[in-house]
Design a protein around this motif. Structure first.
Motif, PDB file in Angstrom:
ATOM      1  N   CYS A  30       7.403 -11.547   6.539  1.00 40.70           N
ATOM      2  CA  CYS A  30       7.103 -10.746   5.354  1.00 40.70           C
ATOM      3  C   CYS A  30       8.314  -9.925   4.926  1.00 40.70           C
ATOM      4  O   CYS A  30       8.517  -9.688   3.723  1.00 40.70           O
ATOM      5  CB  CYS A  30       5.898  -9.843   5.618  1.00 40.70           C
ATOM      6  SG  CYS A  30       4.342 -10.742   5.836  1.00 40.70           S
ATOM      7  N   ALA A  43       2.050  -5.849   4.127  1.00 41.04           N
ATOM      8  CA  ALA A  43       1.638  -7.252   4.025  1.00 41.04           C
ATOM      9  C   ALA A  43       1.010  -7.742   5.325  1.00 41.04           C
ATOM     10  O   ALA A  43       0.012  -8.481   5.306  1.00 41.04           O
ATOM     11  CB  ALA A  43       2.830  -8.120   3.646  1.00 41.04           C
ATOM     12  N   GLU A  46      -2.477  -6.268   5.663  1.00 36.18           N
ATOM     13  CA  GLU A  46      -3.400  -6.972   4.775  1.00 36.18           C
ATOM     14  C   GLU A  46      -3.714  -8.364   5.315  1.00 36.18           C
ATOM     15  O   GLU A  46      -4.859  -8.840   5.224  1.00 36.18           O
ATOM     16  CB  GLU A  46      -2.787  -7.067   3.372  1.00 36.18           C
ATOM     17  CG  GLU A  46      -3.731  -7.662   2.340  1.00 36.18           C
ATOM     18  CD  GLU A  46      -3.147  -7.645   0.942  1.00 36.18           C
ATOM     19  OE1 GLU A  46      -3.430  -8.593   0.173  1.00 36.18           O
ATOM     20  OE2 GLU A  46      -2.424  -6.689   0.617  1.00 36.18           O
ATOM     21  N   THR A  47      -2.705  -9.018   5.881  1.00 33.89           N
ATOM     22  CA  THR A  47      -2.908 -10.350   6.457  1.00 33.89           C
ATOM     23  C   THR A  47      -3.886 -10.307   7.620  1.00 33.89           C
ATOM     24  O   THR A  47      -4.815 -11.131   7.705  1.00 33.89           O
ATOM     25  CB  THR A  47      -1.563 -10.924   6.931  1.00 33.89           C
ATOM     26  OG1 THR A  47      -0.700 -11.104   5.800  1.00 33.89           O
ATOM     27  CG2 THR A  47      -1.752 -12.255   7.649  1.00 33.89           C
ATOM     28  N   CYS A  75      -0.445 -13.324   0.504  1.00 35.76           N
ATOM     29  CA  CYS A  75      -0.333 -11.871   0.376  1.00 35.76           C
ATOM     30  C   CYS A  75       1.034 -11.480  -0.191  1.00 35.76           C
ATOM     31  O   CYS A  75       1.136 -10.660  -1.107  1.00 35.76           O
ATOM     32  CB  CYS A  75      -0.562 -11.220   1.745  1.00 35.76           C
ATOM     33  SG  CYS A  75      -0.348  -9.442   1.736  1.00 35.76           S
ATOM     34  N   ARG A  78       1.339 -12.302  -3.878  1.00 38.38           N
ATOM     35  CA  ARG A  78       0.636 -11.314  -4.710  1.00 38.38           C
ATOM     36  C   ARG A  78       1.464 -10.031  -4.824  1.00 38.38           C
ATOM     37  O   ARG A  78       1.584  -9.448  -5.914  1.00 38.38           O
ATOM     38  CB  ARG A  78      -0.744 -10.999  -4.129  1.00 38.38           C
ATOM     39  CG  ARG A  78      -1.769 -12.103  -4.295  1.00 38.38           C
ATOM     40  CD  ARG A  78      -3.172 -11.594  -4.016  1.00 38.38           C
ATOM     41  NE  ARG A  78      -3.319 -11.050  -2.676  1.00 38.38           N
ATOM     42  CZ  ARG A  78      -3.631 -11.770  -1.599  1.00 38.38           C
ATOM     43  NH1 ARG A  78      -3.823 -13.080  -1.714  1.00 38.38           N
ATOM     44  NH2 ARG A  78      -3.754 -11.194  -0.422  1.00 38.38           N
TER      45      ARG A  78
END
Length: 327
Positions: A30, A43, A46-47, A75, A78
């Motif tokens: 990420c 990220a 969220e993942t 993710c 986005r």
């Protein structure tokens, strides 16, 4: 009961153990995608949350690792649509002369950030086999800067295929596209990839004798404020950057002129650290009888000479990187 089955049954501890071995490499991925330590951390969080919510539907058509990368990639894509692209100073504006005004600090989240080698300062769960895996992969600042110039989809394909060695079919599954589209994106990414500065990027644990000697000489010249010694170490096309200030300097004359006129107006002391897999310097400025953290500086070498001095001055960033505030 297997760990996966237990996690799919709602066992949060089993899920934590299931994904622990993947956290660090996802974090590095990420970071490559987003160019920011903070964005990468967001990220990954969220993942992991999305993986927990969707684990019951995971049918093992692909490996757990590949499935996690699919979630992480979506993710990052986005986030790339919603957040400013991370850049280096010469993408922001033209270079300046040593006596010019340095400009007002640009505090918007646009600057490429350094990646600390001591991952324990970011995520205490990184003490696992994935740590050594991530450290062997390329996270050089010049390489990550070049990646940010690519469209996000090409960036993902290039990293997944070339750095992480997923097959074209696996990447197609992760991106929800065809193998042909992946191969086409890979070709475009390679054609578009141009490093902003041509550098040698040996890892800290891979420096040869000449590179170690050049680094030692640079640190020594910096601490002595020895401009003639510094000149001997710099390439003619050297660049010096210092975000969040927009000013940057291009060429040995302007870089050494700025050091002589502005940087070396006060004494400095250096502590060796490692960032982006390379030797770096935590630089402490002598102020009112003590040495306070002023910059994180990552010298980049080409053929034994410094071609890019990447300094980071943002005190909030330096604090988040875990560097001691005083020497």
């Amino acid at each position: 009961m297997s760990l996966l089955a237990a996690a799919q049954g709602g066992d949060e501890d089993a899920f934590a153990r299931l994904v622990a071995g993947h956290r660090h490499e996802l974090h590095v991925y990420c970071y490559r995608m987003l160019g920011s330590v903070e964005d990468a951390k967001d990220a990954v969080q969220e993942t992991i949350l999305a993986a927990w919510r969707g684990l019951a539907g995971f049918q093992q058509r692909a490996s757990l690792r590949s499935w996690l990368y699919r979630i992480a990639t979506n993710c990052c894509l986005r986030m790339s649509d919603k957040r400013p692209k991370r850049i280096v100073s010469w993408d922001h504006g033209p270079s300046r002369k040593p006596g010019d005004d340095l400009g007002t600090p640009v505090t918007e989240p646009i600057w490429l950030q350094p990646w600390p080698d001591d991952v324990s300062t970011i995520d205490p769960e990184c003490a696992d086999p994935a740590t050594s895996y991530g450290r062997k992969e390329s996270v050089g600042l010049a390489y990550v800067a070049a990646l940010q110039r690519l469209p996000a989809n090409q960036r993902a394909v290039l990293i997944l295929r070339e750095v992480l060695a997923f097959s074209a079919a696996e990447v197609a599954e992760q991106l929800g596209t065809s193998t042909q589209s992946v191969n086409s994106a890979m070709q475009r990414a390679k054609a578009n990839l141009a490093q902003p500065v041509s550098v040698d990027e040996p890892r800290v644990d891979g420096l040869d004798a000449g590179q170690r000697e050049a680094m030692d000489a640079f640190v020594s010249a910096f601490e002595r404020a020895d401009v003639p010694a510094l000149v001997r170490l710099l390439a003619e096309d050297v660049r010096f950057t210092m975000p969040p200030l927009p000013a940057w300097f291009d060429g040995v004359a302007d870089v050494t002129g700025f050091f002589a006129q502005r940087v070396f107006a006060t004494p400095w002391r250096v502590t060796r650290v490692g960032f982006n897999g390379r030797p770096a310097m935590a630089c402490y400025q002598g102020i009112e009888g003590e040495f306070r953290l002023g910059t994180l500086t990552i010298p980049h070498f080409r053929d034994g000479r410094v071609v890019w001095i990447a300094s980071f001055l943002d005190p909030l960033l330096l604090a988040r990187l875990g560097l001691p505030p005083r020497l």
